[in-house]
Design a protein around this motif. Sequence first.
Motif, PDB file in Angstrom:
ATOM      1  N   HIS A 159       0.838  -1.200   0.000  1.00  0.00           N
ATOM      2  CA  HIS A 159       0.000   0.000   0.000  1.00  0.00           C
ATOM      3  C   HIS A 159       0.876   1.253   0.000  1.00  0.00           C
ATOM      4  O   HIS A 159       0.647   2.183  -0.780  1.00  0.00           O
ATOM      5  CB  HIS A 159      -0.916  -0.026   1.232  1.00  0.00           C
ATOM      6  CG  HIS A 159      -1.794   1.167   1.355  1.00  0.00           C
ATOM      7  ND1 HIS A 159      -1.411   2.283   2.065  1.00  0.00           N
ATOM      8  CD2 HIS A 159      -3.029   1.416   0.868  1.00  0.00           C
ATOM      9  CE1 HIS A 159      -2.384   3.176   2.002  1.00  0.00           C
ATOM     10  NE2 HIS A 159      -3.374   2.676   1.286  1.00  0.00           N
ATOM     11  N   CYS A 201      -6.851  11.131   0.974  1.00  0.00           N
ATOM     12  CA  CYS A 201      -7.143   9.915   0.206  1.00  0.00           C
ATOM     13  C   CYS A 201      -6.239   8.764   0.635  1.00  0.00           C
ATOM     14  O   CYS A 201      -6.688   7.621   0.739  1.00  0.00           O
ATOM     15  CB  CYS A 201      -6.976  10.178  -1.289  1.00  0.00           C
ATOM     16  SG  CYS A 201      -8.247  11.228  -1.998  1.00  0.00           S
ATOM     17  N   LEU A 248      -7.555   7.483   3.930  1.00  0.00           N
ATOM     18  CA  LEU A 248      -8.802   6.749   3.710  1.00  0.00           C
ATOM     19  C   LEU A 248      -8.532   5.379   3.104  1.00  0.00           C
ATOM     20  O   LEU A 248      -9.164   4.388   3.485  1.00  0.00           O
ATOM     21  CB  LEU A 248      -9.746   7.546   2.813  1.00  0.00           C
ATOM     22  CG  LEU A 248     -10.459   8.713   3.479  1.00  0.00           C
ATOM     23  CD1 LEU A 248     -11.223   9.534   2.433  1.00  0.00           C
ATOM     24  CD2 LEU A 248     -11.404   8.218   4.563  1.00  0.00           C
ATOM     25  N   SER A 249      -7.601   5.311   2.172  1.00  0.00           N
ATOM     26  CA  SER A 249      -7.305   4.016   1.563  1.00  0.00           C
ATOM     27  C   SER A 249      -6.614   3.088   2.572  1.00  0.00           C
ATOM     28  O   SER A 249      -6.844   1.881   2.569  1.00  0.00           O
ATOM     29  CB  SER A 249      -6.464   4.170   0.299  1.00  0.00           C
ATOM     30  OG  SER A 249      -5.155   4.573   0.595  1.00  0.00           O
ATOM     31  N   THR A 295      -7.207   3.151   5.808  1.00  0.00           N
ATOM     32  CA  THR A 295      -8.323   2.708   6.654  1.00  0.00           C
ATOM     33  C   THR A 295      -9.111   1.612   5.946  1.00  0.00           C
ATOM     34  O   THR A 295      -9.494   0.614   6.559  1.00  0.00           O
ATOM     35  CB  THR A 295      -9.239   3.903   6.993  1.00  0.00           C
ATOM     36  OG1 THR A 295      -8.463   4.895   7.669  1.00  0.00           O
ATOM     37  CG2 THR A 295     -10.406   3.482   7.854  1.00  0.00           C
ATOM     38  N   GLY A 296      -9.339   1.795   4.651  1.00  0.00           N
ATOM     39  CA  GLY A 296     -10.042   0.781   3.866  1.00  0.00           C
ATOM     40  C   GLY A 296      -9.298  -0.542   3.840  1.00  0.00           C
ATOM     41  O   GLY A 296      -9.910  -1.614   3.918  1.00  0.00           O
ATOM     42  N   ALA A 328      -9.819  -2.124   7.254  1.00  0.00           N
ATOM     43  CA  ALA A 328     -11.201  -2.601   7.364  1.00  0.00           C
ATOM     44  C   ALA A 328     -11.414  -3.834   6.495  1.00  0.00           C
ATOM     45  O   ALA A 328     -12.098  -4.783   6.896  1.00  0.00           O
ATOM     46  CB  ALA A 328     -12.178  -1.491   6.965  1.00  0.00           C
ATOM     47  N   GLY A 329     -10.810  -3.843   5.314  1.00  0.00           N
ATOM     48  CA  GLY A 329     -10.925  -5.003   4.427  1.00  0.00           C
ATOM     49  C   GLY A 329     -10.294  -6.249   5.028  1.00  0.00           C
ATOM     50  O   GLY A 329     -10.835  -7.352   4.910  1.00  0.00           O
TER      51      GLY A 329
END
Length: 139
Positions: A50, A73, A76-77, A79-80, A83-84
């Motif tokens: 990432h 952004c 947020l990515s 965090t995504g 979460a994923g």
Amino acid sequence: MIIAAKRLSQVATHMGIAYVVAYALTGSAIFSGLAVLVEPLINVLLLPLHQAAWVKLRRGAWWARGACLGAACEKLSQTGLHAGVAFGVMYVATGSVAIGGIAALLEPVCNVLVLPFHDRLWEGVERGMQSKGGQLIAM
């Protein structure tokens, strides 16, 4: 030394939150313990990929024009991604999209709520050490 202790405490806090969320959703102490080990491992393996992708994106011309938006952004990515991973671990373990979804929402929210208190506590410890002439040693 204090910085290493702070990082270790931060990891323990993250793992504690993951354990409580997994236990609340499954009722299994054994599964929750395994999830606490599996989830960070997956995050540790995926996070460098990432970060490497975002290094490449930051080199683009759009980043200079919208650095604040780009940084938002990126967070947020990240965090995504977390979460994923939470969703995936819970889905694989339970076979339930609903439980995976709840875990994907609960764990980041709990981290966002709890970690500022953790950080404030450690800031107080660091200030106390500095005021007493203690030395903060980075590891």
